[in-house]
Design a protein around this motif. Sequence first.
Motif, PDB file in Angstrom:
ATOM      1  N   VAL A 105       0.448  -1.174   0.057  1.00  0.00           N
ATOM      2  CA  VAL A 105       0.143   0.131  -0.116  1.00  0.00           C
ATOM      3  C   VAL A 105       1.176   1.468  -0.076  1.00  0.00           C
ATOM      4  O   VAL A 105       2.101   0.935   0.974  1.00  0.00           O
ATOM      5  CB  VAL A 105      -0.971  -0.222   1.227  1.00  0.00           C
ATOM      6  CG1 VAL A 105      -1.629   1.521   1.039  1.00  0.00           C
ATOM      7  CG2 VAL A 105      -2.238  -1.304   1.392  1.00  0.00           C
ATOM      8  N   ARG A 110      -2.080   6.634  -2.737  1.00  0.00           N
ATOM      9  CA  ARG A 110      -3.295   5.869  -2.420  1.00  0.00           C
ATOM     10  C   ARG A 110      -3.188   4.961  -3.451  1.00  0.00           C
ATOM     11  O   ARG A 110      -4.457   4.828  -4.068  1.00  0.00           O
ATOM     12  CB  ARG A 110      -4.436   7.139  -2.779  1.00  0.00           C
ATOM     13  CG  ARG A 110      -4.530   7.522  -1.729  1.00  0.00           C
ATOM     14  CD  ARG A 110      -5.871   8.838  -1.258  1.00  0.00           C
ATOM     15  NE  ARG A 110      -7.199   8.348  -2.565  1.00  0.00           N
ATOM     16  CZ  ARG A 110      -8.035   9.542  -2.619  1.00  0.00           C
ATOM     17  NH1 ARG A 110      -8.282  10.448  -1.916  1.00  0.00           N
ATOM     18  NH2 ARG A 110      -8.820   9.141  -3.651  1.00  0.00           N
ATOM     19  N   THR A 111      -2.378   4.036  -3.328  1.00  0.00           N
ATOM     20  CA  THR A 111      -2.514   2.792  -3.818  1.00  0.00           C
ATOM     21  C   THR A 111      -2.121   1.902  -3.710  1.00  0.00           C
ATOM     22  O   THR A 111      -1.685   1.763  -2.121  1.00  0.00           O
ATOM     23  CB  THR A 111      -1.495   3.264  -5.423  1.00  0.00           C
ATOM     24  OG1 THR A 111      -0.116   3.703  -4.631  1.00  0.00           O
ATOM     25  CG2 THR A 111      -1.953   4.076  -6.140  1.00  0.00           C
ATOM     26  N   VAL A 112      -2.246   0.721  -4.169  1.00  0.00           N
ATOM     27  CA  VAL A 112      -1.705  -1.177  -3.747  1.00  0.00           C
ATOM     28  C   VAL A 112      -2.016  -1.854  -4.833  1.00  0.00           C
ATOM     29  O   VAL A 112      -2.640  -1.333  -5.828  1.00  0.00           O
ATOM     30  CB  VAL A 112      -3.444  -1.233  -2.279  1.00  0.00           C
ATOM     31  CG1 VAL A 112      -4.262  -1.336  -2.955  1.00  0.00           C
ATOM     32  CG2 VAL A 112      -2.741  -2.677  -1.668  1.00  0.00           C
ATOM     33  N   ASP A 124      -8.442  -6.333   2.566  1.00  0.00           N
ATOM     34  CA  ASP A 124      -9.204  -5.060   2.297  1.00  0.00           C
ATOM     35  C   ASP A 124      -8.343  -5.101   4.734  1.00  0.00           C
ATOM     36  O   ASP A 124      -8.263  -3.665   4.414  1.00  0.00           O
ATOM     37  CB  ASP A 124     -10.854  -5.818   3.117  1.00  0.00           C
ATOM     38  CG  ASP A 124     -11.317  -5.731   1.719  1.00  0.00           C
ATOM     39  OD1 ASP A 124     -11.271  -5.074   1.071  1.00  0.00           O
ATOM     40  OD2 ASP A 124     -12.004  -6.745   2.232  1.00  0.00           O
ATOM     41  N   THR A 127      -5.102  -2.075   3.040  1.00  0.00           N
ATOM     42  CA  THR A 127      -5.674  -1.071   3.220  1.00  0.00           C
ATOM     43  C   THR A 127      -6.692  -0.490   4.247  1.00  0.00           C
ATOM     44  O   THR A 127      -6.194   1.386   4.422  1.00  0.00           O
ATOM     45  CB  THR A 127      -6.716  -1.396   1.393  1.00  0.00           C
ATOM     46  OG1 THR A 127      -8.025  -1.407   1.956  1.00  0.00           O
ATOM     47  CG2 THR A 127      -5.766  -1.497   0.798  1.00  0.00           C
ATOM     48  N   LEU A 132      -8.366   3.333   3.447  1.00  0.00           N
ATOM     49  CA  LEU A 132      -7.936   3.218   2.156  1.00  0.00           C
ATOM     50  C   LEU A 132      -8.908   1.684   2.048  1.00  0.00           C
ATOM     51  O   LEU A 132      -9.073   0.728   3.142  1.00  0.00           O
ATOM     52  CB  LEU A 132      -7.263   3.387   1.434  1.00  0.00           C
ATOM     53  CG  LEU A 132      -6.182   4.431   1.364  1.00  0.00           C
ATOM     54  CD1 LEU A 132      -5.579   3.842   1.054  1.00  0.00           C
ATOM     55  CD2 LEU A 132      -7.095   5.759   0.856  1.00  0.00           C
ATOM     56  N   ALA A 133     -10.076   1.807   0.835  1.00  0.00           N
ATOM     57  CA  ALA A 133     -10.265   0.459   0.647  1.00  0.00           C
ATOM     58  C   ALA A 133     -10.474   0.609  -1.248  1.00  0.00           C
ATOM     59  O   ALA A 133     -10.344   1.816  -1.604  1.00  0.00           O
ATOM     60  CB  ALA A 133     -11.663   0.438   0.733  1.00  0.00           C
ATOM     61  N   VAL A 134     -10.176  -0.524  -2.132  1.00  0.00           N
ATOM     62  CA  VAL A 134     -10.199  -0.940  -3.468  1.00  0.00           C
ATOM     63  C   VAL A 134     -11.832  -1.348  -3.365  1.00  0.00           C
ATOM     64  O   VAL A 134     -12.480  -2.856  -2.540  1.00  0.00           O
ATOM     65  CB  VAL A 134      -9.447  -2.126  -3.883  1.00  0.00           C
ATOM     66  CG1 VAL A 134     -10.065  -2.100  -5.273  1.00  0.00           C
ATOM     67  CG2 VAL A 134      -8.321  -0.670  -3.465  1.00  0.00           C
ATOM     68  N   ASN A 166     -11.160   0.901 -11.027  1.00  0.00           N
ATOM     69  CA  ASN A 166     -10.148   1.463  -9.862  1.00  0.00           C
ATOM     70  C   ASN A 166      -8.683   0.781 -10.709  1.00  0.00           C
ATOM     71  O   ASN A 166      -7.338   0.529  -9.215  1.00  0.00           O
ATOM     72  CB  ASN A 166     -10.869   1.229  -8.359  1.00  0.00           C
ATOM     73  CG  ASN A 166     -12.586   1.949  -8.051  1.00  0.00           C
ATOM     74  OD1 ASN A 166     -11.624   3.164  -7.361  1.00  0.00           O
ATOM     75  ND2 ASN A 166     -12.922   1.538  -8.988  1.00  0.00           N
ATOM     76  N   ALA A 211      -7.091   2.639  -4.513  1.00  0.00           N
ATOM     77  CA  ALA A 211      -7.561   2.890  -3.482  1.00  0.00           C
ATOM     78  C   ALA A 211      -8.605   4.220  -3.359  1.00  0.00           C
ATOM     79  O   ALA A 211      -8.000   5.121  -3.887  1.00  0.00           O
ATOM     80  CB  ALA A 211      -6.479   2.408  -2.665  1.00  0.00           C
TER      81      ALA A 211
END
Length: 470
Positions: A105, A110-112, A124, A127, A132-134, A166, A211
């Motif tokens: 992460v 804000r990327t994973v 989950d 993040t 954060l969440a995708v 996303n 994310a």
Amino acid sequence: MMQGAVVTLDRETVDRLSAGLQGDLITPDDAGYDDARTLYNAMIDKHPALIVRCAHAADVAAAVAFARQNQLDVAIRGGGHNGAGLAMVDDGLVIDLSPMKAIHVDPAARTVRVAGGCTWGEVDQATHAHGLAVPSGIISTTGVGGLTLGGGLGYLSRAYGLTIDNLLAVDVVLADGRLVTASEDENPDLFWAVRGGGGNFGVVTSFLFQAQPVGTVYGGPIIWPIDQTETILRWYLDFIADAPENISGWFGIHRVPTGSPLPAELHSAHGCVITWCYTGPMEAAEEVFRPIRALGTPVLDLAGPLPFPQLQSMFDQIYYPPGLQWYWKADFFNEVNDEAIALHLKFGSNLPSELCTMHLYPINGAVQRVGRTATAFSYRDVTFAQVIVGVDSDPANVDQVTQWARQYWAALHPHSAGGAYVNMMMEEGQDRVEAAYRDNYRRLVAVKNRYDPDNLFHINQNIKPDAPAG
């Protein structure tokens, strides 16, 4: 090779493959074979010749090359959740990504980055530590790869789009063994195709996601008695069409499983449910839900503030642990008209087991702000994705739940938009695959022609390449 042909492998050939792997090679003679071939859907009982449990992308490339050279059918396993059992193949080679678990992460960007063997629950947890969440689905044990490549529809879709909306980039092992990156800037035709086209074009070993800022949500199920279904469903259809994008919920018809932690007086009872996810300001949530709670007479209200990973995993064990018998049927709908509502009441009031269900997932909000040809996922102009699942723990009841699902689907299908979400389909034939992609299908064939002209990757909802000229 002729697809489906049985190929005999000598011990020396298999040993050479094993010696070149960092991961494990499992054969039918190995003690762990039955565990390695077991899938989420216990209705599937396939016996591959070889299972390569890949440690990294080089193992994937070696497995692809071996399958191609030895004319073996190839299946790709991530989380093993696919209802049709397309993560496994009789007499062929399974590329099992499940040991590939890396997650990185970058909270500033804000990327994973997620390796191909991860589940959504694992993502989950990683993040959520950064708020954060995708966007993904509704069951946390689902594999990242399968759900993403088919589109990715779930709690956060109205607010943030499908999972593929996303997705920033993928690393893919192609049929010729090359490892390439696909994004808007590199191999853009391949990137377009993997966003909804499934595993038709190669083995995705890594995903890079954008994310979204999601931490605590206000969510969970509210259940009403089955005799209030028509009232609740009609209200839901009107509400979700114009609701703010920060609130979503799927509508379902269920029975409460006996032995679940839910109140004993509800066990085995039929009911309808809306499982909510609100991502707006928590201080406004009670007011947002006040009119919802005034509907009918709920028999159970579990909606409230909770961490997003808890919502994602809520049904993992209560309803749908691994090892059940599953049969799926699906469609997209432009509208749920009076005739369709009557059919939901008819079939939903007579669920043949405590685990059979029907779900309606909304496809609007952010999903519809992406054009229907911008990715391979075509059905962005419809309102709902519907799935009907016949589920039971007892193999003796497979015929009963399967027939119920088929009859329910056949009655509703004339009211549908004509295609279905590929992640919710069984093996239903080429016409259904083409209907799932509509006008995008021919473009997908062109990408298939370029990246997998011999259709090595055909254990999927298959996009067949054109036959070579001559």
